[in-house]
Design an enzyme around this catalytic site. Structure first.
Site, mmCIF file in Angstrom:
data_model
loop_
_atom_site.group_PDB
_atom_site.id
_atom_site.type_symbol
_atom_site.label_atom_id
_atom_site.label_comp_id
_atom_site.label_asym_id
_atom_site.label_seq_id
_atom_site.Cartn_x
_atom_site.Cartn_y
_atom_site.Cartn_z
ATOM 1 N N LYS A 55 0.851 -1.197 0.000
ATOM 2 C CA LYS A 55 0.000 0.000 0.000
ATOM 3 C C LYS A 55 0.888 1.249 0.000
ATOM 4 O O LYS A 55 1.954 1.257 0.635
ATOM 5 C CB LYS A 55 -0.885 -0.035 1.251
ATOM 6 C CG LYS A 55 -1.980 1.009 1.304
ATOM 7 C CD LYS A 55 -2.831 0.808 2.571
ATOM 8 C CE LYS A 55 -3.923 1.852 2.711
ATOM 9 N NZ LYS A 55 -4.719 1.647 3.945
ATOM 10 N N SER A 106 -9.596 1.699 2.910
ATOM 11 C CA SER A 106 -8.703 2.427 2.053
ATOM 12 C C SER A 106 -7.673 1.551 1.350
ATOM 13 O O SER A 106 -7.061 1.984 0.366
ATOM 14 C CB SER A 106 -7.958 3.500 2.866
ATOM 15 O OG SER A 106 -7.160 2.906 3.865
ATOM 16 N N SER A 129 -9.996 -0.642 7.063
ATOM 17 C CA SER A 129 -9.285 -0.448 5.794
ATOM 18 C C SER A 129 -8.593 -1.685 5.247
ATOM 19 O O SER A 129 -8.139 -1.680 4.095
ATOM 20 C CB SER A 129 -8.273 0.695 5.911
ATOM 21 O OG SER A 129 -8.946 1.923 5.797
#
Lengths: 442, 475
Positions: free
Chosen positions: B80, B155, B179
């Protein structure tokens, strides 16, 4: 002056001399280093970097608190103080808000007055802005250097009290060995806040009430200037009050060249730092054993040493104060004492020699010092007969003085001592001549 | 071979069925094929990945037990974009950091590198991790591989979509509240949110500092266990990491669920929950029952209260965490912040302001304590709690428009356990008729990763032959 009493409080920042910074492993020794060479993601505040508190710095902060007679709460924590300034790498400073490491202490002044210490807390230093021409540069070498802030109650009334407090505080942190507290290097920074209280009322409540304003003075980098700044402020504020006005609540800067202060920033309301508990650092919980361990690290403090030098060695307040000024000098004296005792030298002899000869303790070792003292003493021994003869001669040549002395004018004896001393090339202990003379004239 | 699980890929590398370079190339090829549709990556590090794979192949060839010392040797992994990567641009999907190249690796990245992983690139996310859709990225939305008209969740949407689309063998995400689990749920993959403090946050661009938990997003539970073994543990650079022992999670997944006490709270089947979601979770619970687990109805604090607590604490921390992007040092001024970040900064600044602090932040912390105690009480009665991960299926693209609390509402079922810092996992349990994945979460007490993983693994192996598991995204 009689109409007003100064109300003065003090904030002092002391930079600790730990090897590493407060929240990272960068060297904290930034003074005079090439800019931005003592930095890492943590003290640069780079995205994702996290602070890990320096255990030693925290212990030292608690040591300072203990030495200043503070309470050490068993629970403490760090908080974020949020404000914007270009030298602040994270947009907030890690400090302590409502749970400082130490609180409610005091320093006792020589007149017996106790200056209350509100709190002693730990925080990090900021970077440094360097303005060159039209551009401003940032040096983050200082960012994250451990700082201890010591805040007093508004207990001072004179510049002298402030100066004495500062000297004592500086001496204590130096004794503890936690900071050099050198003002010129910014290792010790002071910010007095000054206001005047009107003495128009006998109402005891109003007498202790704080004035409605407060003036903070910055940019003071010596103990001498702090006195000048305070005196200037007292005068300035008194003039305003006498006109029936109230001085503005503001921050003023000290101007060295004419010993005055000028307005820097007007604080219309208290800044909102939006403090909240630092989520990156778990709270600190002490056990009583932890605190006892830290307490054991505290050496004999100046106050106790001063007392012991007087009562233990029978030295005068004056001599004791000089000899306990620094831990090194006190240790030096005591080492010399241990050796000197074997040669039947008195504390007074050794103290006098160190003080009068302004001995450089970094050059002359205690053993060498004692040798020197013995040599000096011996010299006079060798001249015992000569001394007797010369005294005889001086008495004969100064009969007027001798008569005066015998009539009771005792100060004349020093005149005679001087005459005797003049006959010798080497320095002879005046006390010794005085003793022989007195005996002879009895 | 890019479709392989981590465990299978390891075996193949060990058996020399193919090389790490082959495997990396297969992933890069899948990326080339699918990225135009998905946009799962902000930055692809093709050259570096191939270089790392070549080095891995040398080690694999010369040392027989190379995979023992380096358990991820030659495994292509996506990270990420809020994890700092030395020399690789790290933007957190915000234009504010468009030019930012970190001079250091996050601890997670360092551990992955030390374990021999091949880093494929940085995955897309909601800007600053502010969201649950990956639609608020400044680098364009990521799409759900199962239906590109739908969102992947967020996210960590880029990481979840990338795993689902077999662009990588596994990925790393981070969860503040949902997330990891929520995008894993919407993309039909496994997502483990470890206990707060189990995995180091050092180098992860902070969102809600008291909540952020990095974790793996994988194809199987076993793969998550393998990665957690590498990532977990105390970090001298993160004072909030726990000194608790790191277990060999992947070696203890075989414990059956007989007599395992599973708590079910009716409050987690909230009003308005998607009927298919409800049905599949209830079927999954029955599966556990048939395997010998004891199902108990428990009463938990209504998850809706967690929204307020979470919103206040997270936004307060965000307002402080984003203060360093002041326009002086990262090349972009504050105008580059998109709407959502600005909203959060304003909200958090307000909540921390003098006069409001007690009313908001302090009160939220008090309620947080109540929620923690509520879970503690529940875990006196049951071993784990099972609930839907998301009340809905993956929502259509555009769903976040003008919905400033989109994330908080989408994540209502994962927020309470995040606030309490618990361990949790999402595992897929099937698909809707429309072909969108449905996920179940298993929540355990703090540091119960072993139990959570073993329970999830048991479900997985006992449903191994169900038909829906054969589906692959049509890209």
């Amino acid at each position: 002056m009689s109409k007003y009493t100064p109300v003065i409080g003090l904030e002092v920042h002391v930079e600790l001399k730990t090897n590493s910074k407060m929240f990272c492993s960068c060297s904290a020794d930034y003074f005079g280093q090439k800019p931005n060479t003592h930095t890492c993601p943590v003290c640069l505040g780079l995205p994702g970097a996290l602070p890990v508190p320096n255990k030693k710095a925290i212990e030292w902060c608690v040591m300072i608190g203990l030495a200043l007679n503070c309470d050490i709460p068993l629970f403490s924590k760090f908080d974020r103080k949020n404000y914007f300034y270009p030298d602040l790498s994270k947009g907030y400073q890690i400090s302590q808000y409502d749970k400082p490491f130490c609180q409610k202490g005091f320093i006792e002044l020589s007149n017996g007055k106790k200056i209350g210490i509100t709190r002693v807390h730990m925080e990090e230093d900021t970077g440094k802005l360097i303005h060159e021409g039209n551009s401003s540069l940032i040096d983050f070498n200082r960012s994250g250097v451990p700082l201890v802030e010591i805040v007093t109650e508004p207990d001072f009334q004179t510049a002298e009290e402030v100066k004495e407090y500062l000297q004592k505080l500086q001496q204590i942190v130096r004794y503890l060995g936690v900071s050099n507290a050198d003002m010129e290097k910014g290792e010790m920074r002071l910010e007095p806040n000054i206001s005047l209280r009107e003495l128009k009322t006998q109402n005891s409540k109003l007498k202790t009430e704080l004035p409605s304003y407060k003036v903070e003075v910055k940019n003071i980098n010596s103990f001498g200037f702090v006195g000048k700044a305070i005196e200037y402020e007292i005068k300035r504020q008194q003039e305003i009050l006498e006109k029936g006005q109230t001085p503005i609540q503001e921050t003023r800067g000290f101007v060295e060249k004419n010993s005055s202060t000028v307005s820097q920033r007007v604080k219309e309301e208290a800044s909102d730092y939006r403090y909240f508990p630092e989520p990156d650092i778990p709270p600190i919980r002490w056990t009583n054993e932890d605190l006892a361990t830290i307490e054991c690290l505290i050496p004999e403090l100046p106050f106790y040493k001063l007392f012991r030098f007087q009562s233990g060695y029978g030295l005068s307040v004056y001599d004791s104060e000089i000899l306990t000024k620094t831990r090194d000098l006190a240790d030096y004296f005591e080492e010399a004492m241990t050796i000197g005792r074997k040669h039947e030298l008195t504390a007074k002899q050794i103290a006098n020699y160190i003080i009068n000869k302004k001995i450089d303790i970094n050059i002359i070792l205690p053993a060498k010092l004692i040798e020197e003292i013995i040599k000096t003493t011996k010299k006079t021994d060798v001249n015992e007969e000569k001394l007797a003869k010369i005294i005889e001669k001086v008495i004969n040549e100064n009969q007027n003085a001798v008569q005066d002395y015998k009539k009771g004018k005792e100060t004349v004896i020093m005149f005679l001592v001087g005459r005797v001393m003049r006959q010798f090339k080497e320095k002879i202990d005046a006390e010794r001549i005085k003793a022989v003379l007195t005996a002879k004239l009895k | 071979m890019n479709k392989l699980t981590l465990q299978k890929a390891k075996e193949s590398l060990k058996n020399k069925d193919f090389s790490a370079v082959d495997l990396t190339k297969a992933c890069l090829l899948q990326m080339k094929k699918t990225e135009p549709k998905l946009n799962a990556f902000v930055t692809v590090t093709e050259n570096q990945a191939l270089e790392q794979a070549r080095k891995a192949d040398v080690e694999l060839a010369s040392q027989g037990d190379a995979l023992e010392a380096k358990p991820l040797l030659g495994i292509p992994i996506a990270i990420k974009d809020n994890f700092s990567t030395l020399g690789i641009r790290t933007t957190a999907s915000s234009k504010v950091l468009d030019d930012y190249i970190p001079p250091y690796d996050a601890t997670v990245v360092k551990k992955l590198k030390d374990a021999g992983a091949v880093i494929l690139g940085k995955t897309n996310m909601d800007a600053w991790a502010h969201g649950s859709s990956t639609e608020t990225s400044d680098y364009g939305a990521t799409k759900n591989p199962w239906d590109t008209n739908h969102l992947p969740g967020g996210s960590s949407g880029g990481s979840a979509a990338s795993v689902a689309a077999n662009q990588c063998i596994a990925a790393i995400g981070s969860e503040t509240a949902g997330s990891i689990r929520q995008p894993a749920s919407w993309c039909g993959v496994t997502g483990l949110k470890p206990t707060y403090g189990r995995v180091s946050r050092y180098g992860v661009i902070a969102m809600g500092s008291s909540l952020d938990s990095p974790g793996p997003i994988t194809k199987t539970v076993e793969d998550s266990a393998l990665i957690l073994e590498v990532l977990a543990g105390i970090d001298e650079k993160d004072a909030t990491t726990s000194p608790k022992e790191v277990l060999e999670y992947s070696k203890h997944l075989d414990k059956d669920v007989k007599d395992l006490k599973i708590g079910i709270s009716s409050d987690y089947f909230i009003k308005g929950i998607d009927k298919e979601v409800e049905e599949l979770i209830k079927t999954a619970i029955k599966k556990f029952e048939s395997l010998g687990a004891k199902i108990e109805n428990i009463k938990l604090f209504d998850p809706k209260y967690a929204i307020d607590v979470y919103t206040i604490i997270q936004r307060s921390e965000v307002s402080s965490n984003l203060a360093r992007y002041d326009g002086i040092r990262y090349g972009k001024d504050r105008e580059s912040f998109a709407e959502e970040a600005k909203r959060r900064i304003m909200f958090g600044t307000y909540a921390l302001s003098s006069g409001y602090y007690d009313q908001y932040y302090n009160k939220a912390q008090q309620v947080r304590t109540v929620i923690i105690k509520d879970f503690e009480k529940a875990f006196e009665k049951v071993d784990i709690i099972i609930a839907p991960t998301s009340p809905s299926l993956a929502l259509p693209v555009g769903a976040t428009k003008d919905t400033s609390m989109f994330g908080e509402i989408a994540d209502v079922l994962v927020e309470p356990s995040s606030i309490a810092g618990l361990a949790g996992i999402n595992i897929p349990v099937g698909f809707s008729k429309s072909g969108l994945p449905i996920g179940m979460q298993i929540i355990g007490p703090q540091f119960s990763e072993q139990l959570v993983l073993a329970s999830a693994h048991q479900y997985e192996i006992n449903t191994q032959n169900e038909n829906w598991r054969k589906l692959t995204p049509d890209l």
